[in-house]
Write an enzyme that holds these catalytic residues in place. Structure first.
Site, PDB file in Angstrom:
ATOM      1  N   LYS A 112       0.826  -1.209   0.000  1.00 53.27           N
ATOM      2  CA  LYS A 112       0.000   0.000   0.000  1.00 53.27           C
ATOM      3  C   LYS A 112       0.863   1.262   0.000  1.00 53.27           C
ATOM      4  O   LYS A 112       0.521   2.237  -0.644  1.00 53.27           O
ATOM      5  CB  LYS A 112      -0.951   0.011   1.199  1.00 53.27           C
ATOM      6  CG  LYS A 112      -2.076  -1.004   1.028  1.00 53.27           C
ATOM      7  CD  LYS A 112      -3.123  -0.870   2.099  1.00 53.27           C
ATOM      8  CE  LYS A 112      -4.137  -1.982   2.010  1.00 53.27           C
ATOM      9  NZ  LYS A 112      -4.905  -2.149   3.227  1.00 53.27           N
ATOM     10  N   LYS A 195      -5.705  -9.936  -5.083  1.00 55.96           N
ATOM     11  CA  LYS A 195      -6.712 -10.406  -4.128  1.00 55.96           C
ATOM     12  C   LYS A 195      -8.043  -9.691  -4.370  1.00 55.96           C
ATOM     13  O   LYS A 195      -8.058  -8.531  -4.769  1.00 55.96           O
ATOM     14  CB  LYS A 195      -6.180 -10.069  -2.726  1.00 55.96           C
ATOM     15  CG  LYS A 195      -6.949 -10.649  -1.583  1.00 55.96           C
ATOM     16  CD  LYS A 195      -6.281 -10.268  -0.271  1.00 55.96           C
ATOM     17  CE  LYS A 195      -6.487  -8.829   0.059  1.00 55.96           C
ATOM     18  NZ  LYS A 195      -7.075  -8.473   1.328  1.00 55.96           N
ATOM     19  N   LYS A 198     -12.302  -5.176  -0.862  1.00 54.64           N
ATOM     20  CA  LYS A 198     -13.517  -4.363  -0.707  1.00 54.64           C
ATOM     21  C   LYS A 198     -13.481  -3.160  -1.637  1.00 54.64           C
ATOM     22  O   LYS A 198     -14.497  -2.755  -2.167  1.00 54.64           O
ATOM     23  CB  LYS A 198     -13.622  -3.870   0.733  1.00 54.64           C
ATOM     24  CG  LYS A 198     -13.997  -4.968   1.702  1.00 54.64           C
ATOM     25  CD  LYS A 198     -14.170  -4.377   3.096  1.00 54.64           C
ATOM     26  CE  LYS A 198     -14.310  -5.448   4.127  1.00 54.64           C
ATOM     27  NZ  LYS A 198     -13.381  -5.295   5.243  1.00 54.64           N
TER      28      LYS A 198
HETATM   29  P1  AMP Z   1     -10.373  -7.345   5.949  1.00 56.07           P
HETATM   30  O1  AMP Z   1     -11.510  -7.174   5.000  1.00 56.07           O
HETATM   31  O2  AMP Z   1      -9.070  -6.914   5.364  1.00 56.07           O
HETATM   32  O3  AMP Z   1     -10.652  -6.780   7.305  1.00 56.07           O
HETATM   33  O4  AMP Z   1     -10.186  -8.917   6.152  1.00 56.07           O
HETATM   34  C1  AMP Z   1     -11.000  -9.662   7.025  1.00 56.07           C
HETATM   35  C2  AMP Z   1     -10.693 -11.126   6.895  1.00 56.07           C
HETATM   36  O5  AMP Z   1     -11.043 -11.603   5.585  1.00 56.07           O
HETATM   37  C3  AMP Z   1      -9.212 -11.455   7.072  1.00 56.07           C
HETATM   38  O6  AMP Z   1      -9.085 -12.692   7.759  1.00 56.07           O
HETATM   39  C4  AMP Z   1      -8.701 -11.592   5.663  1.00 56.07           C
HETATM   40  O7  AMP Z   1      -7.581 -12.429   5.582  1.00 56.07           O
HETATM   41  C5  AMP Z   1      -9.911 -12.218   4.977  1.00 56.07           C
HETATM   42  N1  AMP Z   1      -9.927 -11.874   3.545  1.00 56.07           N
HETATM   43  C6  AMP Z   1     -10.075 -10.633   3.012  1.00 56.07           C
HETATM   44  N2  AMP Z   1     -10.051 -10.688   1.668  1.00 56.07           N
HETATM   45  C7  AMP Z   1      -9.878 -11.996   1.337  1.00 56.07           C
HETATM   46  C8  AMP Z   1      -9.768 -12.706   0.099  1.00 56.07           C
HETATM   47  N3  AMP Z   1      -9.821 -12.072  -1.072  1.00 56.07           N
HETATM   48  N4  AMP Z   1      -9.604 -14.053   0.141  1.00 56.07           N
HETATM   49  C9  AMP Z   1      -9.535 -14.711   1.333  1.00 56.07           C
HETATM   50  N5  AMP Z   1      -9.626 -14.099   2.528  1.00 56.07           N
HETATM   51  C10 AMP Z   1      -9.797 -12.761   2.547  1.00 56.07           C
END
Ligand code: AMP
Length: 329
Positions: A112, A195, A198
């Site tokens: 980032k 990946k 959001k």
């Molecule tokens: P975050 O949205 O970054 O707060 O991520 C919340 C949880 O979702 C964390 O455990 C991340 O590792 C998992 N996560 C987010 N995006 C992905 C993705 N594209 N594939 C698998 N796990 C994800």
């Protein structure tokens, strides 16, 4: 006594299929076997600017979404990170146990911050891993189910817990990370080298949100980028798009890659995508029906209040142990 499992998601927007398959589903499948905690990482959501009203809405929607995804408040403690003040204090303490080099090496920070000039990089982006360390250590967590992108942060937690325990005496439990073998990194449908996130560079064509209109979600799958091999085969390096769709299908239905490959042996990508689209549509329909049922402010506030009370008891004990070890009390 049951061991503790904990996970969290940032309420910084609508949750994605990646959040569900990479973290929430693994948590839900195991919640009865553990002393389970799931939190809304709202302090992590403010590491970069987010409109306050947007954050508020995202918090409420995310708890409703946890419930819709199968988190059971009778079994699992659901709480908001900012309701338990110990997160901030222990986060502060753990920041002081950390070297600049350790935080500079975090891949999320590296990727980032490389897109911006150093001058403009939010310090939140640099130090948030130490808050994550505190999130985990406060609850004597034994297992943290996360997606692959978060594995490094749990490893940092282990390093810092070990360092603290060595310096100040046995204080923290050592957590283990749980990264499921399938679905741990769901990829962007339009750019399967990245990946699924959001924030998806504006057009959101590569990200499936759990609240997406069903027809739109199907369309996103049908127009997912694939390759010219025309063979449904799991090969992440050479066929990342198809492998990603296979992971999505397998994680939702529990069908093995071998079985999927066999069923689609002499069939085209169109037919394969159609099935993936159908399975995702059914999942989303089920989640959305429950989501609308659970999205009631009063009920959700009650769940969060109870959750924070329960979480605070454990967090307070751990923080007291840590401050005592440090000589602060
Ligand atoms: P975050 O949205 O970054 O707060 O991520 C919340 C949880 O979702 C964390 O455990 C991340 O590792 C998992 N996560 C987010 N995006 C992905 C993705 N594209 N594939 C698998 N796990 C994800």
């Amino acid at each position: 006594m049951k061991k503790t499992m904990l996970t969290g998601v940032r309420p910084s927007g609508n949750l994605t299929l990646g959040n569900y398959l990479g973290a929430i589903k693994n948590f839900v499948d195991k919640q009865e076997q553990f002393n389970s905690y799931i939190f809304l990482a709202d302090l992590h959501a403010i590491t970069s600017y987010i409109e306050p009203q947007k954050l508020k809405t995202a918090v409420q929607n995310s708890i409703a979404m946890y419930l819709a995804c199968g988190v059971n408040p009778e079994v699992t403690t659901i709480f908001k990170q900012s309701d338990v003040l110990e997160h901030g204090t222990l986060g502060f303490i753990m920041t002081f146990q950390t070297k600049m080099g350790e935080l500079s090496r975090m891949t999320q920070f590296k990727s980032k911050s490389s897109q911006q000039s150093k001058e403009g990089v939010d310090t939140g982006l640099f130090v948030y891993p130490t808050l994550m360390v505190a999130d985990i250590l406060l609850y004597n967590t034994a297992i943290v189910p996360v997606g692959k992108d978060q594995q490094q942060h749990v490893e940092l937690t282990r390093d810092l817990a070990e360092r603290f325990n060595k310096r100040y005496g046995d204080t923290f439990e050592m957590p283990d990370v749980y990264v499921a073998p399938i679905g741990n990194k769901i990829l962007n449908l339009q750019n399967p080298l990245e990946k699924m996130n959001k924030s998806d560079n504006g057009d959101n064509k590569g990200t499936i949100f759990l609240l997406d209109d069903i027809a739109l979600a199907k369309k996103k799958i049908m127009s997912a980028q694939t390759d010219s091999f025309n063979k449904v085969h799991f090969d992440e390096e050479n066929q990342p798009g198809i492998s990603n769709l296979m992971s999505i299908l397998s994680k939702i239905t529990d069908e093995t890659f071998e079985s999927i490959e066999k069923r689609f042996e002499n069939k085209g990508y169109g037919e394969f995508k159609k099935e993936v689209a159908e399975v995702v549509a059914n999942l989303l329909t089920d989640i959305q029906t429950k989501y609308h049922k659970y999205n009631n402010e009063e009920v959700l506030n009650e769940i969060l209040k109870k959750g924070a009370e329960k979480a605070s008891i454990v967090a307070r004990e751990t923080l007291q142990r840590a401050t005592k070890a440090l000589g602060l009390n």
